[in-house]
Design a protein around this motif. Structure first.
Motif, PDB file in Angstrom:
ATOM      1  N   ASP A 244       0.808  -1.216   0.000  1.00  0.00           N
ATOM      2  CA  ASP A 244       0.000   0.000   0.000  1.00  0.00           C
ATOM      3  C   ASP A 244       0.847   1.275   0.000  1.00  0.00           C
ATOM      4  OD1 ASP A 244      -2.331  -1.510  -0.043  1.00  0.00           O
ATOM      5  OD2 ASP A 244      -2.496  -1.559   2.140  1.00  0.00           O
ATOM      6  N   LEU A 245       2.131   1.151   0.313  1.00  0.00           N
ATOM      7  CA  LEU A 245       3.026   2.308   0.314  1.00  0.00           C
ATOM      8  C   LEU A 245       3.811   2.437  -0.992  1.00  0.00           C
ATOM      9  CD1 LEU A 245       4.442   1.983   3.962  1.00  0.00           C
ATOM     10  CD2 LEU A 245       2.507   3.358   3.149  1.00  0.00           C
ATOM     11  N   ALA A 246       3.600   1.507  -1.920  1.00  0.00           N
ATOM     12  CA  ALA A 246       4.354   1.524  -3.186  1.00  0.00           C
ATOM     13  C   ALA A 246       3.931   2.706  -4.056  1.00  0.00           C
ATOM     14  CB  ALA A 246       4.127   0.221  -3.942  1.00  0.00           C
ATOM     15  N   LYS A 247       4.896   3.217  -4.789  1.00  0.00           N
ATOM     16  CA  LYS A 247       4.600   4.289  -5.745  1.00  0.00           C
ATOM     17  C   LYS A 247       3.822   3.700  -6.910  1.00  0.00           C
ATOM     18  CE  LYS A 247       8.634   6.848  -4.313  1.00  0.00           C
ATOM     19  NZ  LYS A 247       9.914   7.420  -4.663  1.00  0.00           N
ATOM     20  N   SER A 248       3.019   4.504  -7.561  1.00  0.00           N
ATOM     21  CA  SER A 248       2.119   4.009  -8.610  1.00  0.00           C
ATOM     22  C   SER A 248       2.863   3.418  -9.803  1.00  0.00           C
ATOM     23  CB  SER A 248       1.189   5.121  -9.080  1.00  0.00           C
ATOM     24  OG  SER A 248       1.946   6.180  -9.635  1.00  0.00           O
ATOM     25  N   HIS A 249       4.101   3.833 -10.044  1.00  0.00           N
ATOM     26  CA  HIS A 249       4.853   3.323 -11.199  1.00  0.00           C
ATOM     27  C   HIS A 249       5.665   2.064 -10.873  1.00  0.00           C
ATOM     28  CE1 HIS A 249       7.742   6.034  -9.227  1.00  0.00           C
ATOM     29  NE2 HIS A 249       8.682   5.235  -9.717  1.00  0.00           N
ATOM     30  N   TRP A 250       5.671   1.628  -9.622  1.00  0.00           N
ATOM     31  CA  TRP A 250       6.379   0.398  -9.264  1.00  0.00           C
ATOM     32  C   TRP A 250       5.607  -0.803  -9.801  1.00  0.00           C
ATOM     33  CZ3 TRP A 250       8.038   0.948  -3.422  1.00  0.00           C
ATOM     34  CH2 TRP A 250       8.960   1.986  -3.314  1.00  0.00           C
ATOM     35  N   ARG A 251       6.292  -1.699 -10.458  1.00  0.00           N
ATOM     36  CA  ARG A 251       5.659  -2.899 -11.037  1.00  0.00           C
ATOM     37  C   ARG A 251       6.186  -4.203 -10.442  1.00  0.00           C
ATOM     38  NH1 ARG A 251       2.276   0.217 -12.254  1.00  0.00           N
ATOM     39  NH2 ARG A 251       2.081   1.268 -14.230  1.00  0.00           N
ATOM     40  N   PHE A 252       7.449  -4.220 -10.021  1.00  0.00           N
ATOM     41  CA  PHE A 252       8.083  -5.445  -9.536  1.00  0.00           C
ATOM     42  C   PHE A 252       7.847  -5.612  -8.041  1.00  0.00           C
ATOM     43  CE2 PHE A 252      11.791  -7.878  -7.977  1.00  0.00           C
ATOM     44  CZ  PHE A 252      11.620  -9.022  -8.723  1.00  0.00           C
ATOM     45  N   ALA A 253       7.394  -6.812  -7.646  1.00  0.00           N
ATOM     46  CA  ALA A 253       7.106  -7.080  -6.232  1.00  0.00           C
ATOM     47  C   ALA A 253       8.154  -7.965  -5.584  1.00  0.00           C
ATOM     48  CB  ALA A 253       5.744  -7.739  -6.092  1.00  0.00           C
ATOM     49  N   ALA A 254       8.479  -9.071  -6.239  1.00  0.00           N
ATOM     50  CA  ALA A 254       9.363 -10.047  -5.610  1.00  0.00           C
ATOM     51  C   ALA A 254       9.808 -11.080  -6.635  1.00  0.00           C
ATOM     52  CB  ALA A 254       8.646 -10.748  -4.460  1.00  0.00           C
ATOM     53  N   LYS A 255      10.754 -11.893  -6.208  1.00  0.00           N
ATOM     54  CA  LYS A 255      11.174 -13.036  -7.007  1.00  0.00           C
ATOM     55  C   LYS A 255      10.947 -14.277  -6.144  1.00  0.00           C
ATOM     56  CE  LYS A 255      14.403 -13.783 -10.565  1.00  0.00           C
ATOM     57  NZ  LYS A 255      15.572 -13.327 -11.253  1.00  0.00           N
ATOM     58  N   VAL A 256      10.330 -15.295  -6.734  1.00  0.00           N
ATOM     59  CA  VAL A 256      10.070 -16.546  -6.027  1.00  0.00           C
ATOM     60  C   VAL A 256      11.062 -17.585  -6.540  1.00  0.00           C
ATOM     61  CG1 VAL A 256       8.395 -18.362  -5.557  1.00  0.00           C
ATOM     62  CG2 VAL A 256       7.628 -15.994  -5.718  1.00  0.00           C
ATOM     63  N   HIS A 257      11.758 -18.208  -5.597  1.00  0.00           N
ATOM     64  CA  HIS A 257      12.776 -19.201  -5.931  1.00  0.00           C
ATOM     65  C   HIS A 257      12.327 -20.584  -5.470  1.00  0.00           C
ATOM     66  CE1 HIS A 257      16.067 -16.321  -6.874  1.00  0.00           C
ATOM     67  NE2 HIS A 257      15.305 -15.532  -6.132  1.00  0.00           N
ATOM     68  N   MET A 258      12.529 -21.557  -6.331  1.00  0.00           N
ATOM     69  CA  MET A 258      12.320 -22.964  -5.962  1.00  0.00           C
ATOM     70  C   MET A 258      13.663 -23.466  -5.455  1.00  0.00           C
ATOM     71  SD  MET A 258      11.384 -26.105  -8.474  1.00  0.00           S
ATOM     72  CE  MET A 258      11.078 -27.737  -7.885  1.00  0.00           C
ATOM     73  N   LYS A 259      13.699 -23.864  -4.188  1.00  0.00           N
ATOM     74  CA  LYS A 259      14.939 -24.341  -3.590  1.00  0.00           C
ATOM     75  C   LYS A 259      14.783 -25.810  -3.219  1.00  0.00           C
ATOM     76  CE  LYS A 259      17.405 -21.529  -1.279  1.00  0.00           C
ATOM     77  NZ  LYS A 259      18.418 -20.635  -1.686  1.00  0.00           N
ATOM     78  N   LEU A 260      15.735 -26.613  -3.667  1.00  0.00           N
ATOM     79  CA  LEU A 260      15.735 -28.042  -3.360  1.00  0.00           C
ATOM     80  C   LEU A 260      16.598 -28.286  -2.137  1.00  0.00           C
ATOM     81  CD1 LEU A 260      16.269 -29.440  -6.955  1.00  0.00           C
ATOM     82  CD2 LEU A 260      14.123 -29.110  -5.744  1.00  0.00           C
ATOM     83  N   LEU A 261      16.135 -29.156  -1.267  1.00  0.00           N
ATOM     84  CA  LEU A 261      16.915 -29.541  -0.099  1.00  0.00           C
ATOM     85  C   LEU A 261      17.663 -30.818  -0.426  1.00  0.00           C
ATOM     86  CD1 LEU A 261      14.244 -28.886   2.657  1.00  0.00           C
ATOM     87  CD2 LEU A 261      16.152 -27.428   1.991  1.00  0.00           C
ATOM     88  N   THR A 262      18.948 -30.822  -0.154  1.00  0.00           N
ATOM     89  CA  THR A 262      19.755 -31.988  -0.496  1.00  0.00           C
ATOM     90  C   THR A 262      20.930 -32.121   0.458  1.00  0.00           C
ATOM     91  OG1 THR A 262      20.996 -33.069  -2.268  1.00  0.00           O
ATOM     92  CG2 THR A 262      21.149 -30.682  -2.160  1.00  0.00           C
ATOM     93  N   LEU A 263      21.417 -33.309   0.609  1.00  0.00           N
ATOM     94  CA  LEU A 263      22.658 -33.547   1.337  1.00  0.00           C
ATOM     95  C   LEU A 263      23.784 -33.599   0.302  1.00  0.00           C
ATOM     96  CD1 LEU A 263      21.584 -36.309   3.881  1.00  0.00           C
ATOM     97  CD2 LEU A 263      22.252 -33.968   4.407  1.00  0.00           C
ATOM     98  N   PRO A 264      24.828 -32.781   0.460  1.00  0.00           N
ATOM     99  CA  PRO A 264      25.891 -32.775  -0.541  1.00  0.00           C
ATOM    100  C   PRO A 264      26.658 -34.093  -0.618  1.00  0.00           C
ATOM    101  CG  PRO A 264      26.344 -31.197   1.228  1.00  0.00           C
ATOM    102  CD  PRO A 264      25.018 -31.799   1.495  1.00  0.00           C
ATOM    103  N   SER A 265      26.713 -34.836   0.487  1.00  0.00           N
ATOM    104  CA  SER A 265      27.354 -36.151   0.467  1.00  0.00           C
ATOM    105  C   SER A 265      26.806 -36.973   1.624  1.00  0.00           C
ATOM    106  CB  SER A 265      28.875 -36.020   0.591  1.00  0.00           C
ATOM    107  OG  SER A 265      29.234 -35.730   1.924  1.00  0.00           O
ATOM    108  N   SER A 266      27.065 -38.251   1.589  1.00  0.00           N
ATOM    109  CA  SER A 266      26.560 -39.129   2.653  1.00  0.00           C
ATOM    110  C   SER A 266      27.280 -38.894   3.971  1.00  0.00           C
ATOM    111  CB  SER A 266      26.690 -40.587   2.227  1.00  0.00           C
ATOM    112  OG  SER A 266      28.053 -40.898   1.988  1.00  0.00           O
ATOM    113  N   THR A 267      28.414 -38.202   3.950  1.00  0.00           N
ATOM    114  CA  THR A 267      29.160 -37.958   5.177  1.00  0.00           C
ATOM    115  C   THR A 267      28.856 -36.598   5.790  1.00  0.00           C
ATOM    116  OG1 THR A 267      31.034 -37.080   3.917  1.00  0.00           O
ATOM    117  CG2 THR A 267      31.055 -39.436   4.431  1.00  0.00           C
ATOM    118  N   SER A 268      28.113 -35.751   5.069  1.00  0.00           N
ATOM    119  CA  SER A 268      27.823 -34.416   5.570  1.00  0.00           C
ATOM    120  C   SER A 268      26.658 -34.434   6.551  1.00  0.00           C
ATOM    121  CB  SER A 268      27.481 -33.478   4.411  1.00  0.00           C
ATOM    122  OG  SER A 268      27.145 -32.205   4.902  1.00  0.00           O
ATOM    123  N   GLU A 269      26.751 -33.611   7.554  1.00  0.00           N
ATOM    124  CA  GLU A 269      25.670 -33.466   8.520  1.00  0.00           C
ATOM    125  C   GLU A 269      24.810 -32.248   8.207  1.00  0.00           C
ATOM    126  OE1 GLU A 269      26.808 -33.648  12.622  1.00  0.00           O
ATOM    127  OE2 GLU A 269      28.496 -34.962  12.164  1.00  0.00           O
TER     128      GLU A 269
END
Length: 112
Positions: free
Chosen positions: A8-33
């Protein structure tokens, strides 16, 4: 998923709101905690509108939808909607199955 952003505080000419990222959760190796999160996909979203994002099916679940809002926004109202597939009315589905079975029985009777 579908995302909506409003500031509600955005200027009328602002168009971009955010970027949504898909993040995968993974273990880099079997020895990593330590769990690692890997950026797999991202899409920008507009201000004062809904944005439909079809995340790619990478065969890895769960994933995180991370929202990054630019620092010039001092506030943000966010809506997130998850699409989980067509809603199935079990009564209608059962009725369709019964009608199909009755049609098969009727055709067998007619063949006699």
């Amino acid at each position: 998923m579908m995302f909506g952003f409003r500031n509600d505080l955005a200027k009328s000419h602002w168009r971009f709101a955010a970027k949504v990222h898909m993040k995968l959760l993974t273990l880099p190796s079997s020895t990593s905690e330590f769990m690692a999160s890997v950026d797999a996909f991202s899409q920008g979203c507009g201000l004062r509108e809904l944005t439909l994002i079809k995340f790619p099916d990478l065969g890895l679940l769960p994933f995180i939808a991370e929202i990054r809002i630019p620092k010039w926004h001092s506030q943000m109202y966010v809506e997130a909607w998850k699409y989980s597939g067509d809603e199935i009315d079990t009564n209608t589905q059962s009725l369709s199955l019964i009608q199909s079975q009755l049609s098969q029985i009727q055709s067998k009777i007619d063949a006699l």
